[in-house]
Design a protein around this motif. Structure first.
Motif, PDB file in Angstrom:
ATOM      1  N   GLU A 114      -8.586  23.790  28.116  1.00 37.51           N
ATOM      2  CA  GLU A 114      -8.646  22.669  27.183  1.00 37.51           C
ATOM      3  C   GLU A 114      -7.583  22.800  26.093  1.00 37.51           C
ATOM      4  OE1 GLU A 114     -12.253  23.016  29.468  1.00 37.51           O
ATOM      5  OE2 GLU A 114     -11.205  24.487  28.205  1.00 37.51           O
ATOM      6  N   ALA A 118      -4.162  20.404  25.645  1.00 37.05           N
ATOM      7  CA  ALA A 118      -3.868  19.718  24.383  1.00 37.05           C
ATOM      8  C   ALA A 118      -2.494  20.111  23.849  1.00 37.05           C
ATOM      9  CB  ALA A 118      -4.951  20.031  23.356  1.00 37.05           C
ATOM     10  N   ARG A 122       1.001  17.733  23.415  1.00 35.75           N
ATOM     11  CA  ARG A 122       1.809  17.619  22.203  1.00 35.75           C
ATOM     12  C   ARG A 122       3.278  17.886  22.498  1.00 35.75           C
ATOM     13  NH1 ARG A 122      -2.743  20.266  20.007  1.00 35.75           N
ATOM     14  NH2 ARG A 122      -1.697  22.289  20.115  1.00 35.75           N
ATOM     15  N   ALA A 168      -5.389  10.396  29.004  1.00 38.98           N
ATOM     16  CA  ALA A 168      -4.719  11.657  28.670  1.00 38.98           C
ATOM     17  C   ALA A 168      -3.464  11.842  29.505  1.00 38.98           C
ATOM     18  CB  ALA A 168      -5.672  12.824  28.911  1.00 38.98           C
TER      19      ALA A 168
END
Length: 242
Positions: A114, A118, A122, A168
């Motif tokens: 996770e 993330a 970015r 996502a």
């Protein structure tokens, strides 16, 4: 012979598939003479052959290495020096290539899936310069994809939540669909679709079954892959049953 997806080229063997992909990258670079060029890498033996070709004398001199940025479609949650790491594979295959520092963008794979997903999202957003993908301005110039024997591509496995991620760019894969059952990180279908060109590299007799299932219309992850640009399947004769 197995009915193949639209826009497929049948080539003699895995080496011919790798060379065809190398030629497509060279052509893409030539068509973007003043821009950064972003390539999304795939794992596997045929992509490794491709990366070695790009680092060698046949194709290396034709590539604008200073403008090329290399990203990853997926990776396992292992250290980058682990033999199972796609970063390790790419670094090994690219030995001798003049890749500038910071231009090989590996996925963070030492924490949780996770957190790694993330962080990589970015990285992609910072490179792209926006939080929303614009079909008129793709994230990648070239996306390389493979076809798993279960029909997966990247680490988008049948029946796993990452295959249904709609918003996502990057998703965690806590449980892989195939051995080794190591957690992974993967780009999602929307991120993979944001490319000027996408190439499926499909080699070996073991790929006849998933190609047959795709031809029958089964809902396999590889069949969901799309591209805002051109998508081409490079398939060798063994995979095509030719």
């Amino acid at each position: 012979m197995i009915p193949l997806p639209t826009n497929s080229d049948i080539l003699p063997d895995a080496d011919a598939v790798a060379r065809a992909a190398a030629e497509r990258l060279v052509a893409l670079c030539e068509s973007a003479p003043n821009e950064r060029i972003a390539v999304c890498l795939s794992g596997g033996s045929t992509p490794k052959r491709l990366y070695a070709l790009l680092a060698g004398s046949d194709y290396g001199p034709a590539l604008p290495w200073a403008r090329l940025h290399w990203f990853f479609g997926d990776d396992r949650m292992v250290a980058w020096d682990d033999a199972a790491s796609n970063v390790h594979m790419a670094r090994d295959a690219f030995t001798g290539a003049p890749i500038p520092e910071g231009h090989l963008h590996g996925m963070p794979t030492t924490g949780t899936p996770e957190a790694g997903a993330a962080a990589y999202a970015r990285t992609l957003r910072d490179f792209y310069g926006a939080d929303i993908l614009d079909p008129a301005r793709p994230l990648f110039d070239l996306v390389l994809l493979g076809l798993g024997e279960d029909g997966h591509t990247a680490s988008l496995f049948p029946g796993k939540p990452a295959s249904d991620a709609a918003a996502a760019w990057v998703a965690p894969v806590p449980e892989a669909g195939l051995a080794p059952f190591v957690p992974r990180i993967t780009l999602t279908f929307p991120a993979l679709a944001s490319s000027r060109e996408s190439l499926f590299l499909v080699t070996g007799a073991g790929k006849q079954d998933p190609l047959t299932r795709l031809a029958r219309g089964e809902d396999l992850p590889a069949g969901r892959a799309t591209s805002v640009g051109r998508m081409l399947w490079l398939v060798d004769q063994a995979a095509a049953g030719a």
